[in-house]
Design a protein around this motif. Structure first.
Motif, PDB file in Angstrom:
ATOM      1  N   GLN A  48       0.839  -1.193   0.000  1.00 17.46           N
ATOM      2  CA  GLN A  48       0.000   0.000   0.000  1.00 17.46           C
ATOM      3  C   GLN A  48       0.876   1.247   0.000  1.00 17.46           C
ATOM      4  OE1 GLN A  48      -3.529   0.017   0.021  1.00 17.46           O
ATOM      5  NE2 GLN A  48      -3.192  -2.148  -0.457  1.00 17.46           N
ATOM      6  N   ALA A  49       0.321   2.327  -0.485  1.00 22.28           N
ATOM      7  CA  ALA A  49       1.030   3.609  -0.453  1.00 22.28           C
ATOM      8  C   ALA A  49       1.427   3.934   0.982  1.00 22.28           C
ATOM      9  CB  ALA A  49       0.145   4.705  -1.024  1.00 22.28           C
ATOM     10  N   GLY A  50       2.653   4.408   1.134  1.00 18.49           N
ATOM     11  CA  GLY A  50       3.173   4.716   2.454  1.00 18.49           C
ATOM     12  C   GLY A  50       3.979   3.598   3.084  1.00 18.49           C
ATOM     13  N   ASP A  51       3.865   2.395   2.539  1.00 24.24           N
ATOM     14  CA  ASP A  51       4.613   1.253   3.061  1.00 24.24           C
ATOM     15  C   ASP A  51       6.079   1.323   2.645  1.00 24.24           C
ATOM     16  OD1 ASP A  51       2.007  -1.321   2.799  1.00 24.24           O
ATOM     17  OD2 ASP A  51       2.351   0.295   4.248  1.00 24.24           O
ATOM     18  N   SER A  52       6.836   0.373   3.178  1.00 25.67           N
ATOM     19  CA  SER A  52       8.255   0.262   2.848  1.00 25.67           C
ATOM     20  C   SER A  52       8.543  -1.119   2.264  1.00 25.67           C
ATOM     21  CB  SER A  52       9.116   0.463   4.099  1.00 25.67           C
ATOM     22  OG  SER A  52       8.939   1.754   4.627  1.00 25.67           O
ATOM     23  N   LEU A  53       9.596  -1.177   1.452  1.00 23.99           N
ATOM     24  CA  LEU A  53      10.072  -2.435   0.902  1.00 23.99           C
ATOM     25  C   LEU A  53      11.583  -2.425   0.861  1.00 23.99           C
ATOM     26  CD1 LEU A  53       7.951  -3.457  -2.230  1.00 23.99           C
ATOM     27  CD2 LEU A  53       8.202  -4.732  -0.095  1.00 23.99           C
ATOM     28  N   ARG A  54      12.149  -3.609   0.969  1.00 22.77           N
ATOM     29  CA  ARG A  54      13.599  -3.769   0.883  1.00 22.77           C
ATOM     30  C   ARG A  54      13.919  -4.701  -0.276  1.00 22.77           C
ATOM     31  NH1 ARG A  54      17.590  -7.266   2.964  1.00 22.77           N
ATOM     32  NH2 ARG A  54      19.462  -6.235   3.790  1.00 22.77           N
ATOM     33  N   LEU A  55      14.549  -4.159  -1.298  1.00 20.95           N
ATOM     34  CA  LEU A  55      14.981  -4.966  -2.438  1.00 20.95           C
ATOM     35  C   LEU A  55      16.442  -5.356  -2.268  1.00 20.95           C
ATOM     36  CD1 LEU A  55      13.438  -3.023  -5.459  1.00 20.95           C
ATOM     37  CD2 LEU A  55      12.379  -4.734  -3.976  1.00 20.95           C
ATOM     38  N   SER A  56      16.750  -6.577  -2.649  1.00 20.33           N
ATOM     39  CA  SER A  56      18.127  -7.056  -2.587  1.00 20.33           C
ATOM     40  C   SER A  56      18.600  -7.455  -3.975  1.00 20.33           C
ATOM     41  CB  SER A  56      18.234  -8.263  -1.655  1.00 20.33           C
ATOM     42  OG  SER A  56      17.895  -7.934  -0.334  1.00 20.33           O
ATOM     43  N   CYS A  57      19.895  -7.343  -4.179  1.00 18.80           N
ATOM     44  CA  CYS A  57      20.531  -7.771  -5.423  1.00 18.80           C
ATOM     45  C   CYS A  57      21.735  -8.615  -5.044  1.00 18.80           C
ATOM     46  CB  CYS A  57      20.946  -6.565  -6.250  1.00 18.80           C
ATOM     47  SG  CYS A  57      21.904  -6.967  -7.732  1.00 18.80           S
ATOM     48  N   ALA A  58      21.677  -9.891  -5.374  1.00 16.29           N
ATOM     49  CA  ALA A  58      22.780 -10.804  -5.098  1.00 16.29           C
ATOM     50  C   ALA A  58      23.642 -10.928  -6.344  1.00 16.29           C
ATOM     51  CB  ALA A  58      22.245 -12.160  -4.682  1.00 16.29           C
ATOM     52  N   ALA A  59      24.940 -10.731  -6.183  1.00 17.16           N
ATOM     53  CA  ALA A  59      25.858 -10.749  -7.310  1.00 17.16           C
ATOM     54  C   ALA A  59      26.786 -11.958  -7.248  1.00 17.16           C
ATOM     55  CB  ALA A  59      26.691  -9.476  -7.330  1.00 17.16           C
ATOM     56  N   ALA A 108      17.795   9.533  -8.053  1.00 18.89           N
ATOM     57  CA  ALA A 108      16.901  10.309  -8.909  1.00 18.89           C
ATOM     58  C   ALA A 108      16.074  11.236  -8.020  1.00 18.89           C
ATOM     59  CB  ALA A 108      15.999   9.374  -9.698  1.00 18.89           C
ATOM     60  N   ASP A 109      15.729  12.386  -8.542  1.00 16.10           N
ATOM     61  CA  ASP A 109      14.948  13.352  -7.762  1.00 16.10           C
ATOM     62  C   ASP A 109      13.634  12.750  -7.272  1.00 16.10           C
ATOM     63  OD1 ASP A 109      15.877  16.318  -9.698  1.00 16.10           O
ATOM     64  OD2 ASP A 109      16.884  15.275  -8.050  1.00 16.10           O
ATOM     65  N   SER A 110      13.067  11.866  -8.056  1.00 16.36           N
ATOM     66  CA  SER A 110      11.763  11.298  -7.729  1.00 16.36           C
ATOM     67  C   SER A 110      11.796  10.414  -6.482  1.00 16.36           C
ATOM     68  CB  SER A 110      11.229  10.495  -8.912  1.00 16.36           C
ATOM     69  OG  SER A 110      12.127   9.460  -9.268  1.00 16.36           O
ATOM     70  N   VAL A 111      12.980   9.932  -6.102  1.00 12.35           N
ATOM     71  CA  VAL A 111      13.071   9.039  -4.941  1.00 12.35           C
ATOM     72  C   VAL A 111      13.948   9.596  -3.834  1.00 12.35           C
ATOM     73  CG1 VAL A 111      12.752   7.061  -6.490  1.00 12.35           C
ATOM     74  CG2 VAL A 111      15.065   7.695  -5.741  1.00 12.35           C
ATOM     75  N   THR A 165      17.027   4.604   0.068  1.00 12.24           N
ATOM     76  CA  THR A 165      18.459   4.550   0.375  1.00 12.24           C
ATOM     77  C   THR A 165      19.058   3.324  -0.305  1.00 12.24           C
ATOM     78  OG1 THR A 165      18.053   3.321   2.422  1.00 12.24           O
ATOM     79  CG2 THR A 165      18.245   5.717   2.600  1.00 12.24           C
ATOM     80  N   ILE A 166      20.321   3.432  -0.655  1.00 14.20           N
ATOM     81  CA  ILE A 166      21.035   2.351  -1.316  1.00 14.20           C
ATOM     82  C   ILE A 166      22.265   2.004  -0.494  1.00 14.20           C
ATOM     83  CG2 ILE A 166      22.338   3.949  -2.783  1.00 14.20           C
ATOM     84  CD1 ILE A 166      22.210   1.855  -5.026  1.00 14.20           C
ATOM     85  N   SER A 167      22.551   0.733  -0.389  1.00 13.23           N
ATOM     86  CA  SER A 167      23.723   0.297   0.361  1.00 13.23           C
ATOM     87  C   SER A 167      24.257  -0.988  -0.248  1.00 13.23           C
ATOM     88  CB  SER A 167      23.368   0.083   1.834  1.00 13.23           C
ATOM     89  OG  SER A 167      22.392  -0.935   1.972  1.00 13.23           O
ATOM     90  N   VAL A 187      21.492  -3.458  -1.568  1.00 17.33           N
ATOM     91  CA  VAL A 187      20.140  -3.307  -1.049  1.00 17.33           C
ATOM     92  C   VAL A 187      19.574  -1.945  -1.418  1.00 17.33           C
ATOM     93  CG1 VAL A 187      18.786  -3.088   1.074  1.00 17.33           C
ATOM     94  CG2 VAL A 187      20.459  -4.929   0.856  1.00 17.33           C
ATOM     95  N   LEU A 188      18.303  -1.930  -1.775  1.00 19.69           N
ATOM     96  CA  LEU A 188      17.565  -0.685  -1.968  1.00 19.69           C
ATOM     97  C   LEU A 188      16.431  -0.685  -0.950  1.00 19.69           C
ATOM     98  CD1 LEU A 188      17.285   1.890  -3.766  1.00 19.69           C
ATOM     99  CD2 LEU A 188      15.513   0.625  -5.023  1.00 19.69           C
ATOM    100  N   LEU A 189      16.498   0.233  -0.009  1.00 23.79           N
ATOM    101  CA  LEU A 189      15.441   0.374   0.978  1.00 23.79           C
ATOM    102  C   LEU A 189      14.519   1.494   0.516  1.00 23.79           C
ATOM    103  CD1 LEU A 189      14.182  -0.384   3.666  1.00 23.79           C
ATOM    104  CD2 LEU A 189      15.755   1.223   4.775  1.00 23.79           C
ATOM    105  N   MET A 190      13.259   1.151   0.334  1.00 19.91           N
ATOM    106  CA  MET A 190      12.286   2.092  -0.208  1.00 19.91           C
ATOM    107  C   MET A 190      11.237   2.410   0.848  1.00 19.91           C
ATOM    108  SD  MET A 190      11.832   0.479  -4.025  1.00 19.91           S
ATOM    109  CE  MET A 190      10.982  -0.972  -3.436  1.00 19.91           C
ATOM    110  N   ASN A 191      11.179   3.648   1.254  1.00 20.16           N
ATOM    111  CA  ASN A 191      10.200   4.100   2.237  1.00 20.16           C
ATOM    112  C   ASN A 191       9.170   5.013   1.580  1.00 20.16           C
ATOM    113  OD1 ASN A 191      11.494   2.822   4.486  1.00 20.16           O
ATOM    114  ND2 ASN A 191      12.996   4.483   4.511  1.00 20.16           N
ATOM    115  N   SER A 192       8.054   5.206   2.275  1.00 20.75           N
ATOM    116  CA  SER A 192       7.005   6.116   1.807  1.00 20.75           C
ATOM    117  C   SER A 192       6.654   5.860   0.352  1.00 20.75           C
ATOM    118  CB  SER A 192       7.461   7.566   1.999  1.00 20.75           C
ATOM    119  OG  SER A 192       7.766   7.822   3.353  1.00 20.75           O
TER     120      SER A 192
END
Length: 125
Positions: free
Chosen positions: A13-24, A61-64, A69-71, A80-85
């Motif tokens: 839902q809008a306002g939630d957070s997600l954590r994306l991972s990228c394994a290399a 990007a300005d939109s995010v 945050t990226i780490s 990892v890309l942590l996406m809030n709001s």
């Protein structure tokens, strides 16, 4: 063989957070700059976030900016890309990408050598 695998996409839902991972795997992760891109239906792939090989520098990007945050953890070959709001306009397939490290920012997908298969993020209002 360079391999990137994204995970963590979901429907939220809008306002939630997600954590994306990228394994290399298949390359010297610590020698590569990494980025996240996204592509919404009917739209071009767009830059989201960039992190240097060491993790010392990031760019968004300005939109995010201010929401994402990226780490990275070079000991685990993971980014990892942590996406809030989250907003409905964040809905897209998210891709991680790798390119040999350079002392300059790269935001064009054509500048990257390797891509993952993508993970779907859907944000409902």
């Amino acid at each position: 063989q360079v391999q990137l695998a994204e995970s963590g996409g979901d429907s939220v839902q809008a306002g939630d957070s997600l954590r994306l991972s990228c394994a290399a795997s298949g390359f010297t992760f610590s020698s590569y700059d990494m980025s996240w891109f996204r592509q919404a239906p009917g739209k071009a792939r767009e830059f989201v976030a960039w992190i240097t090989w060491s993790g010392a520098n990031t760019y968004f990007a300005d939109s995010v900016k201010g929401r994402f945050t990226i780490s990275r953890d070079n000991t685990k070959n993971m980014m990892v890309l942590l996406m809030n709001s989250l907003r409905p306009e964040d809905t897209a397939v998210y891709y991680c990408a790798a390119a040999p490290r350079r002392p300059w920012l790269r935001v064009r997908w054509a500048d990257y050598d390797a891509w993952g298969q993508g993970t779907q993020v859907t944000v409902s209002s």
